[in-house]
Design an enzyme around this catalytic site. Structure first.
Site, PDB file in Angstrom:
ATOM      1  N   ARG A   1     -22.357 -19.433  32.962  1.00  0.00           N
ATOM      2  CA  ARG A   1     -21.611 -18.485  32.112  1.00  0.00           C
ATOM      3  C   ARG A   1     -22.199 -17.084  32.217  1.00  0.00           C
ATOM      4  NH1 ARG A   1     -20.983 -16.187  26.932  1.00  0.00           N
ATOM      5  NH2 ARG A   1     -23.039 -16.806  26.234  1.00  0.00           N
TER       6      ARG A   1
ATOM      7  N   ASP B   1     -38.779  -2.634  12.634  1.00  0.00           N
ATOM      8  CA  ASP B   1     -38.470  -4.061  12.523  1.00  0.00           C
ATOM      9  C   ASP B   1     -38.944  -4.555  11.172  1.00  0.00           C
ATOM     10  OD1 ASP B   1     -38.025  -6.930  13.206  1.00  0.00           O
ATOM     11  OD2 ASP B   1     -37.788  -6.098  15.208  1.00  0.00           O
TER      12      ASP B   1
ATOM     13  N   SER C   1     -21.227  -7.245  20.778  1.00  0.00           N
ATOM     14  CA  SER C   1     -21.523  -8.408  21.621  1.00  0.00           C
ATOM     15  C   SER C   1     -20.272  -8.949  22.286  1.00  0.00           C
ATOM     16  CB  SER C   1     -22.139  -9.504  20.737  1.00  0.00           C
ATOM     17  OG  SER C   1     -22.212 -10.723  21.436  1.00  0.00           O
TER      18      SER C   1
ATOM     19  N   GLY D   1     -30.925  -7.121  13.204  1.00  0.00           N
ATOM     20  CA  GLY D   1     -30.028  -8.140  12.646  1.00  0.00           C
ATOM     21  C   GLY D   1     -30.123  -9.442  13.413  1.00  0.00           C
TER      22      GLY D   1
ATOM     23  N   LYS E   1     -20.141  -8.639  14.325  1.00  0.00           N
ATOM     24  CA  LYS E   1     -20.084  -7.580  15.336  1.00  0.00           C
ATOM     25  C   LYS E   1     -18.747  -6.833  15.269  1.00  0.00           C
ATOM     26  CE  LYS E   1     -24.167  -7.974  17.085  1.00  0.00           C
ATOM     27  NZ  LYS E   1     -25.119  -6.860  16.896  1.00  0.00           N
TER      28      LYS E   1
ATOM     29  N   SER F   1     -29.149 -12.076  16.120  1.00  0.00           N
ATOM     30  CA  SER F   1     -28.576 -11.860  17.456  1.00  0.00           C
ATOM     31  C   SER F   1     -27.917 -13.118  18.002  1.00  0.00           C
ATOM     32  CB  SER F   1     -29.659 -11.372  18.420  1.00  0.00           C
ATOM     33  OG  SER F   1     -30.646 -12.354  18.528  1.00  0.00           O
TER      34      SER F   1
ATOM     35  N   TYR G   1     -21.413 -14.778  13.622  1.00  0.00           N
ATOM     36  CA  TYR G   1     -22.125 -13.695  14.302  1.00  0.00           C
ATOM     37  C   TYR G   1     -21.124 -12.729  14.972  1.00  0.00           C
ATOM     38  CZ  TYR G   1     -24.654 -11.616  18.263  1.00  0.00           C
ATOM     39  OH  TYR G   1     -25.150 -10.753  19.196  1.00  0.00           O
TER      40      TYR G   1
HETATM   41  C1  15L Z   1     -25.453 -12.424  22.353  1.00  0.00           C
HETATM   42  O1  15L Z   1     -24.732 -11.696  21.698  1.00  0.00           O
HETATM   43  C2  15L Z   1     -26.834 -12.733  21.912  1.00  0.00           C
HETATM   44  O2  15L Z   1     -27.416 -11.673  21.206  1.00  0.00           O
HETATM   45  C3  15L Z   1     -27.716 -13.170  23.036  1.00  0.00           C
HETATM   46  O3  15L Z   1     -28.871 -13.739  22.496  1.00  0.00           O
HETATM   47  C4  15L Z   1     -27.004 -14.140  23.961  1.00  0.00           C
HETATM   48  O4  15L Z   1     -26.739 -15.331  23.274  1.00  0.00           O
HETATM   49  C5  15L Z   1     -25.744 -13.517  24.472  1.00  0.00           C
HETATM   50  O5  15L Z   1     -24.933 -13.075  23.417  1.00  0.00           O
HETATM   51  C6  15L Z   1     -24.947 -14.473  25.381  1.00  0.00           C
HETATM   52  O6  15L Z   1     -23.751 -14.640  25.165  1.00  0.00           O
HETATM   53  O7  15L Z   1     -25.542 -14.972  26.311  1.00  0.00           O
END
Ligand code: 15L
Length: 273
Positions: free
Chosen positions: A171, A31, A108, A70, A137, A72, A133
């Site tokens: 969600r 890290d 993600s 990175g 990805k 998130s 973000y």
């Molecule tokens: C992600 O990609 C994030 O890294 C995480 O912190 C959450 O926000 C997650 O999505 C989400 O959609 O709940």
């Protein structure tokens, strides 16, 4: 015992994963900042992955990499660019140079966050990122595909939902990914003998899922958890929304907001007085 490098090891996903994988692999944890706690059998290496020499140093001699490092969540472009785009390139390229064959890339649900909630998607849909973000990805998935096809590396992309022991809102009933299911999918990503380039959804077996996760099941994934057992209490807790864009799309507030805070940070240990 295989040596696995986990970048971004101090984050929430990294912290859950390190606990779940303890004793199964020799973990090299990395890290930008020093870790608060280093577990037995872990070796910490500090690194700024936006610097290529750092990436080269930490990827030397490992069997596989779980590249969590990175940003998130959604953030300013400069930060996303350095940490998620330059950083991802550096880690993949350093791995190639060091002869590391296998990378697990936690992408993600935000790579496909602009799909509507009434749409079931699988690993073959084209990306619809919901944020800078999410775009980063999609970049990582594309780079993984390139490194698989051009250099014969084994690239396992997990479009992660929300890693948490239980759903934190409505969600997340659709995208919950419990730590033990995370550990199972990561273990498949490390151990499966026949990985070239794969995209799977990193979610538990949620009744309300938006995903056809047959590609993960084909590789042997058998998730144990379903968010449904928390559905009634989670829905009862939910405050009425006011953001139709967020509510219509899988990515939720990532589809409308400019900055997002971490939705489920690990609980802070009580400080001693
Ligand atoms: C992600 O990609 C994030 O890294 C995480 O912190 C959450 O926000 C997650 O999505 C989400 O959609 O709940």
């Amino acid at each position: 015992m295989k040596t696995i490098l986990i970048t971004g090891a101090s984050g929430d996903v990294g912290t859950h994963l390190r606990r779940e994988l303890a004793g199964k692999y020799a973990l090299r944890v990395s890290d930008l900042r020093p870790l608060k706690k280093i577990n037995k059998e872990e070796k910490f290496v500090r690194a700024d992955i936006s610097k290529y020499p750092d990436a080269l140093r930490i990827t030397k001699g490992v069997d596989a990499i779980v590249h969590l490092g990175g940003y998130s969540v959604e953030g300013p472009w400069e930060g996303i660019l350095n940490a998620n785009i330059v950083g991802c390139y550096n880690v993949f390229e350093a791995a190639r140079r060091n002869g590391v064959k296998r990378i697990l890339f936690p992408t993600s649900n935000h790579a496909t966050g602009f799909y509507r909630r009434d749409h079931t998607i699988d690993h073959r849909v084209y990306p619809k990122p919901d944020s800078r973000y999410g775009v980063s990805k999609v970049f990582g998935e594309a780079l993984a595909s390139l490194y698989a096809d051009k250099y014969g590396m084994q690239m396992f992309c997990m479009r992660i939902g929300n890693v948490s022991p239980m759903p934190i809102d409505k969600r997340r009933l659709s995208i919950l990914f419990t730590p033990r299911d995370l550990a199972q999918l990561v273990t498949i990503g490390i151990e499966h003998p026949d990985i070239r380039f794969e995209i799977v959804y990193g979610v538990s077996k949620n009744k309300r899922s938006w995903y056809d996760n047959s590609n993960a099941y084909r590789l042997g994934y058998k998730p144990q958890d379903d968010s449904e057992k928390w559905a009634a209490e989670t829905i009862a807790r939910e405050k009425p929304g006011g953001d139709p864009v967020a509510e219509a799309h899988q990515g939720g507030v990532f589809c409308s907001a400019e900055e997002i805070s971490n939705p489920a940070p690990l609980p802070k240990k009580k400080r001693r007085k």
